[in-house]
Design a protein around this motif. Structure first.
Motif, PDB file in Angstrom:
ATOM      1  N   ASP A 135       0.810  -1.274  -0.042  1.00  0.00           N
ATOM      2  CA  ASP A 135       0.051   0.066  -0.031  1.00  0.00           C
ATOM      3  C   ASP A 135       0.846   1.374   0.076  1.00  0.00           C
ATOM      4  O   ASP A 135       0.314   2.227   0.217  1.00  0.00           O
ATOM      5  N   ALA A 136       2.193   0.866  -0.110  1.00  0.00           N
ATOM      6  CA  ALA A 136       2.947   2.238  -0.309  1.00  0.00           C
ATOM      7  C   ALA A 136       2.809   3.175   1.072  1.00  0.00           C
ATOM      8  O   ALA A 136       3.283   4.358   0.800  1.00  0.00           O
ATOM      9  N   GLY A 137       2.771   2.542   2.032  1.00  0.00           N
ATOM     10  CA  GLY A 137       2.822   3.242   3.330  1.00  0.00           C
ATOM     11  C   GLY A 137       1.664   3.871   3.652  1.00  0.00           C
ATOM     12  O   GLY A 137       1.360   4.895   4.415  1.00  0.00           O
ATOM     13  N   GLY A 138       0.565   3.911   2.825  1.00  0.00           N
ATOM     14  CA  GLY A 138      -0.581   4.648   3.308  1.00  0.00           C
ATOM     15  C   GLY A 138      -0.618   6.185   2.673  1.00  0.00           C
ATOM     16  O   GLY A 138      -1.222   7.095   3.358  1.00  0.00           O
ATOM     17  N   GLY A 139       0.251   6.267   1.692  1.00  0.00           N
ATOM     18  CA  GLY A 139      -0.256   7.530   1.033  1.00  0.00           C
ATOM     19  C   GLY A 139       1.212   8.510   1.286  1.00  0.00           C
ATOM     20  O   GLY A 139       2.158   8.006   1.909  1.00  0.00           O
ATOM     21  N   VAL A 140       1.002   9.831   1.063  1.00  0.00           N
ATOM     22  CA  VAL A 140       2.018  10.894   1.074  1.00  0.00           C
ATOM     23  C   VAL A 140       1.817  11.924   2.278  1.00  0.00           C
ATOM     24  O   VAL A 140       0.462  12.106   2.481  1.00  0.00           O
ATOM     25  N   ILE A 141       2.806  12.233   2.972  1.00  0.00           N
ATOM     26  CA  ILE A 141       2.561  13.288   3.902  1.00  0.00           C
ATOM     27  C   ILE A 141       3.386  14.491   3.671  1.00  0.00           C
ATOM     28  O   ILE A 141       4.463  14.721   3.171  1.00  0.00           O
ATOM     29  N   TRP A 142       2.215  15.499   3.473  1.00  0.00           N
ATOM     30  CA  TRP A 142       2.787  16.857   2.780  1.00  0.00           C
ATOM     31  C   TRP A 142       3.420  17.872   3.860  1.00  0.00           C
ATOM     32  O   TRP A 142       2.876  17.974   4.828  1.00  0.00           O
ATOM     33  N   ALA A 143       4.493  18.733   3.556  1.00  0.00           N
ATOM     34  CA  ALA A 143       5.006  19.676   4.427  1.00  0.00           C
ATOM     35  C   ALA A 143       3.790  20.431   4.290  1.00  0.00           C
ATOM     36  O   ALA A 143       2.963  20.853   3.363  1.00  0.00           O
TER      37      ALA A 143
END
Length: 322
Positions: A140-148
């Motif tokens: 699941d590629a880590g559950g998505g992206v965390i944005w600055a």
């Protein structure tokens, strides 16, 4: 395997289908010309427009990013591994809360195992359209992206809002957040303080491998690039090798796990059980299923190299943090 079976497992570079609305910075000036590709697995796209070439779950994801000169990918983080190698062009990678903690420039063939838990971005600093190939840890590629936080704020000024469901909504196109969906909250100061700010000197020696160094290491056996006992010692849920002409496995053999081949230079003949064969070219991606016997050799003279990726039983994230 029949030729049709194998062809279904090969994604040709020229057949890649881009998504130009994959992430929250798709309308932000300076980042609005990106093209994102999901080659194997679900990827981390925030857009329903993203095309997935091979949806099979194999323990990691394969993707790519294509950008014209001076186009940049905004600062973000992942919970699992993110590895890039440069297929075409010259790229600057930078990291830190504001992107000024450190940086490194990668040339064609160089590979970067970016540490988890840091904000990172990248830009094409070459003269032509550039392409970097990506390996993302986990199915699941880590559950998505965390944005600055500033990325989310800038995106809102240009009409894109990220919901707390991980989906993008384009307010300038008439979209609105569905009932029960709130905007993605910004990271507060306490959360931001948990993101390390390593220097270039701390990151580059253990996380960057130069292509020509790997070529020299792979003259008689595949060079171990990422792994527990590799040049870049890490256990991110997969291992990466570089294979060149002198280290190609020319005898027919199966693997007990799915294997991904990603040519960097030259043209490669892939023979597989049943007596058929295919030619792999730079930028192509080939998934060899578990148990399928195959052999590999350059089909022409000259420079030939490819990256080989296999899953491991390790958690989909590195063991080393700053």
């Amino acid at each position: 395997m029949t030729p049709d079976d194998m062809n279904a497992n090969i994604v040709r570079y020229g057949d890649l289908i881009p998504c130009k609305t994959a992430f929250i910075d798709a309308h932000t000036p300076g980042s609005d010309q990106k093209e994102n590709f999901t080659i194997i697995g679900g990827g981390v796209s925030e857009s329903a427009d993203q095309h997935v070439h091979i949806s099979e779950k194999i323990g990691f994801n394969i993707g790519a990013a294509g950008q014209p000169p001076k186009c940049r990918n905004s600062l973000h983080s992942h919970r699992t591994a993110e590895v890039f190698f440069v297929l075409k062009g010259r790229w600057r990678f930078f990291w830190g809360r504001w992107g000024n903690a450190g940086e490194v420039v990668l040339e064609e063939g160089d590979i970067f195992n970016i540490p988890t838990g840091i904000f990172r971005g990248f830009e094409n600093i070459g003269q032509d359209y550039g392409m970097i190939m990506a390996i993302l840890g986990g199915d699941d590629a880590g559950g998505g992206v965390i944005w600055a936080p500033q990325v989310i704020e800038d995106a809102a000024d240009h009409g894109l809002v990220l919901g707390d469901n991980g989906k993008l909504y384009d307010t300038k196109a008439g979209d609105h957040l569905p009932d029960g969906i709130a905007p993605m909250p910004l990271l507060d100061d306490a959360a931001l303080a948990t993101y390390p700010e390593p220097s270039t000197a701390e990151v580059v020696p253990g996380y960057v491998a130069r292509y020509w160094d790997l070529v020299a290491l792979s003259d008689t056996a595949p060079a171990k690039v990422i792994g527990a006992d590799a040049k870049l010692r890490d256990r991110p849920g997969f291992e990466v090798d570089l294979i060149t002409r002198g280290s190609a496995p020319t005898d027919m053999h199966p693997h007990s796990h799915p294997t991904v081949l990603m040519p960097m230079r030259g043209h490669w003949k892939l023979d597989y059980e049943g007596g058929s064969s295919a030619t792999l070219n730079p930028g192509d991606t080939c998934l060899i299923p578990t148990g399928v016997s195959h052999a590999l050799a350059p089909s022409m003279t000259g420079e030939a190299s490819l990256y080989r990726i296999v899953p491991t039983e390790d958690p989909a994230g590195p063991t080393v943090r700053f």
